[in-house]
Enzyme design. Structure first.
Site, PDB file in Angstrom:
ATOM      1  N   GLU A 194     -41.517  70.543  30.355  1.00 27.74           N
ATOM      2  CA  GLU A 194     -40.382  69.618  30.143  1.00 27.74           C
ATOM      3  C   GLU A 194     -39.798  69.819  28.747  1.00 27.74           C
ATOM      4  O   GLU A 194     -40.508  69.715  27.735  1.00 27.74           O
ATOM      5  CB  GLU A 194     -40.848  68.170  30.343  1.00 27.74           C
ATOM      6  CG  GLU A 194     -39.676  67.210  30.374  1.00 27.74           C
ATOM      7  CD  GLU A 194     -40.088  65.779  30.728  1.00 27.74           C
ATOM      8  OE1 GLU A 194     -41.029  65.592  31.523  1.00 27.74           O
ATOM      9  OE2 GLU A 194     -39.467  64.858  30.187  1.00 27.74           O
ATOM     10  N   LYS A 214     -45.626  57.352  32.240  1.00 30.83           N
ATOM     11  CA  LYS A 214     -45.333  58.765  32.530  1.00 30.83           C
ATOM     12  C   LYS A 214     -45.022  59.491  31.223  1.00 30.83           C
ATOM     13  O   LYS A 214     -45.465  60.612  30.989  1.00 30.83           O
ATOM     14  CB  LYS A 214     -44.155  58.856  33.506  1.00 30.83           C
ATOM     15  CG  LYS A 214     -43.834  60.263  33.974  1.00 30.83           C
ATOM     16  CD  LYS A 214     -42.914  61.031  33.062  1.00 30.83           C
ATOM     17  CE  LYS A 214     -42.664  62.435  33.577  1.00 30.83           C
ATOM     18  NZ  LYS A 214     -41.917  63.259  32.628  1.00 30.83           N
ATOM     19  N   ASP A 232     -59.035  68.825  32.863  1.00 26.88           N
ATOM     20  CA  ASP A 232     -58.545  68.504  34.201  1.00 26.88           C
ATOM     21  C   ASP A 232     -57.531  67.366  34.104  1.00 26.88           C
ATOM     22  O   ASP A 232     -57.904  66.199  33.994  1.00 26.88           O
ATOM     23  CB  ASP A 232     -59.759  68.127  35.062  1.00 26.88           C
ATOM     24  CG  ASP A 232     -59.390  67.746  36.484  1.00 26.88           C
ATOM     25  OD1 ASP A 232     -58.210  67.504  36.757  1.00 26.88           O
ATOM     26  OD2 ASP A 232     -60.319  67.680  37.314  1.00 26.88           O
ATOM     27  N   HIS A 255     -32.824  64.328  24.740  1.00 22.33           N
ATOM     28  CA  HIS A 255     -33.296  64.966  25.960  1.00 22.33           C
ATOM     29  C   HIS A 255     -32.348  66.083  26.392  1.00 22.33           C
ATOM     30  O   HIS A 255     -32.763  67.206  26.654  1.00 22.33           O
ATOM     31  CB  HIS A 255     -33.387  63.884  27.048  1.00 22.33           C
ATOM     32  CG  HIS A 255     -34.159  64.312  28.244  1.00 22.33           C
ATOM     33  ND1 HIS A 255     -35.541  64.407  28.217  1.00 22.33           N
ATOM     34  CD2 HIS A 255     -33.762  64.667  29.475  1.00 22.33           C
ATOM     35  CE1 HIS A 255     -35.952  64.816  29.400  1.00 22.33           C
ATOM     36  NE2 HIS A 255     -34.893  64.979  30.178  1.00 22.33           N
TER      37      HIS A 255
HETATM   38  C1  MEV Z   1     -39.390  61.435  30.338  1.00 24.04           C
HETATM   39  O1  MEV Z   1     -40.208  62.500  30.753  1.00 24.04           O
HETATM   40  C2  MEV Z   1     -40.243  60.308  29.813  1.00 24.04           C
HETATM   41  C3  MEV Z   1     -39.479  59.029  29.440  1.00 24.04           C
HETATM   42  O2  MEV Z   1     -38.710  58.596  30.552  1.00 24.04           O
HETATM   43  C4  MEV Z   1     -40.519  58.018  29.066  1.00 24.04           C
HETATM   44  C5  MEV Z   1     -39.980  56.614  28.875  1.00 24.04           C
HETATM   45  O3  MEV Z   1     -38.951  56.259  29.450  1.00 24.04           O
HETATM   46  O4  MEV Z   1     -40.680  55.846  28.179  1.00 24.04           O
HETATM   47  C6  MEV Z   1     -38.528  59.298  28.313  1.00 24.04           C
END
Ligand code: MEV
Length: 443
Positions: free
Chosen positions: A85, A277, A293, A390
């Site tokens: 990513e 996530k 793992d 991003h």
């Molecule tokens: C993107 O991989 C992860 C985010 O969406 C985490 C978040 O929103 O806290 C930027």
């Protein structure tokens, strides 16, 4: 057309590739060439990779990046990160530099115990197991002596064995619940081997006991649990609230919004899932780079996030006496010996880059990586929004998809330096630059 095939795993690699490419691809020869182009040029290294799993055809490249400037417990680290990513490594580096100016990260390993179960059914009166548990436990320990001797010499081994009545959850269901210390190894094979021996001993104990009936016993499974709530690490940062002034937002405002963002994750599982996530972006990248793992760690962390009965944030924050304190607490069952740790040349280098940590040190470093990632995400979310950083990192992916030249990339990157590079706008600008017609929407 794909067709069923018998005995595939027994074929040679060449025969497997022949079958695969001939039966699944429009251009078999080109596909074969592509697969082979990803083989390592040293056949002994390739053989190692082939042997990790069954039916290896080629290698799947994943970027191996680094994030420098992580100060953890007063020591500087460069973190190895294997991840696809685009924005994750950049986010890690940003957080690292931010906290480097504010005292760095601290870590504390709270516990290191792993757990496994012999899940069994007894369709009769199980009381004799409980009445004579001391005897049973001695026999179970005795049955694993040859397996545990080595681990005991390293300071680990079996720490407890319990017999648990689970019949309130499921008719006739009991467990041997066994806790382990596995030192610097993740311990999955060690734990499972011990449980398999114990299950055999449970069976022989049952058949030798006049008050028990072996025909009523069924051992269903002998397996470690990837939920490790007693293998916990905490990583934290703290600084005066006023030092949090960020992207034009005052320290007070930033801290208040940041705390609210965590409160929202605690109140709303939709948000908590994305919040966590983002944490796992940092955790997994390190876990993969160090040959651990990541599926096990993911499973454990998400169960841990649900321990209150509601799925919630793995990070926490408090504002007290003008001080911002922010921390993560997660279960991490990791190893720095065994598994891939000596086999994968890049894993060896990743561990060397981290100063050859022991398992507890690695737990701390991984937790820091998760915390740093969450900090970067929340920092962006409560200030500029996430898309600016991003999309900036994603821009190169878009340009690669468009097959832009290095010169075009330089011009376009410069143009979008202070703009959010939305996909459509990048395509439009790229076409204009090339003097090509701008594709219609939807094409
Ligand atoms: C993107 O991989 C992860 C985010 O969406 C985490 C978040 O929103 O806290 C930027």
């Amino acid at each position: 057309m794909n067709k069923p095939i018998k005995g595939f795993s027994k074929l040679s690699k060449a025969a497997k590739l022949e079958w695969l490419t001939q039966n699944n691809f429009e251009h078999p020869d080109k596909t074969l060439e592509l697969f082979q182009s990803y083989w390592h040029n040293d056949s002994s290294v390739q053989q190692k990779h082939d042997d990790f799993i069954e039916n290896t055809m080629t290698n799947y490249y994943m970027p191996f990046g680094v994030a420098p400037n992580f100060q953890i417990n007063g020591k500087l680290y460069t973190l190895p990160m294997a991840i696809e990513e685009s924005s994750v490594v950049a986010a890690a580096s940003k957080s690292a530099s931010f906290w480097l100016q504010r005292g760095g990260f601290k870590t504390e390993v709270i516990s290191t115990e792993k757990i496994g179960h012999v899940h069994f059914m007894y369709e009769g009166n199980a009381q004799p197991y409980f009445n004579e548990f001391e005897n049973l436990e001695n026999q179970l320990r005795e049955s694993t002596k040859s397996l545990t001797a080595n681990m005991e010499a390293r300071g680990g081994g079996i720490t407890s064995i319990k017999l648990v009545d689970k019949t309130a959850q499921l008719d006739h269901y009991y467990q041997l619940e066994v806790c382990f210390e596995t030192c610097d190894s993740m311990g999955a094979n060690f734990i499972n081997s011990n449980l398999e021996e114990m299950a055999k001993r449970l069976e022989s104990f049952t058949s030798a006991h006049s008050g028990l009936d072996e025909s009523k016993l069924e051992v269903v499974m002998r397996i470690l649990s990837n939920y490790t709530p007693n293998c916990i690490v905490r990583a934290s940062v703290s600084c005066p609230i006023e030092d949090l002034e960020s992207e034009g937002t005052s320290g007070e405002d930033f801290a208040r919004k940041f705390k609210r963002a965590i409160a929202i994750a605690n109140a709303e599982p939709y948000r908590a899932t994305t919040h966590n996530k983002g944490i796992m972006n940092g955790v997994d990248a390190l876990i993969i780079a160090t040959g651990n793992d990541f599926r096990a760690v993911e499973a454990a962390c998400h169960t841990y996030a649900s321990k209150s009965g509601q799925y919630s944030s793995l990070t926490h924050c408090k504002l007290e006496d003008g001080v911002f304190t922010y921390w993560i607490e997660i279960p991490l069952a990791l190893g720095v010996v065994g598994g891939l740790t000596k086999l994968h040349p890049l894993v060896v280098k990743a561990l060397e880059m981290l100063g050859k940590p022991n398992a507890e040190e690695l737990m701390g470093i991984v937790a820091v990586s998760g915390l740093a990632q969450n900090f970067a995400a929340l920092r962006a979310l409560v200030t500029t929004g996430i898309q600016k950083g991003h999309m900036k990192m994603h821009l190169l992916n878009i340009l690669n998809q468009l097959e832009a030249t290095q010169e075009e990339k330089a011009v376009i990157t410069e143009y979008f330096k202070d703009k959010v590079p939305h996909h459509r706008e990048v395509v439009n600008y790229f076409c204009t630059l090339r003097g090509q017609p701008i594709p219609k929407l939807g094409s």
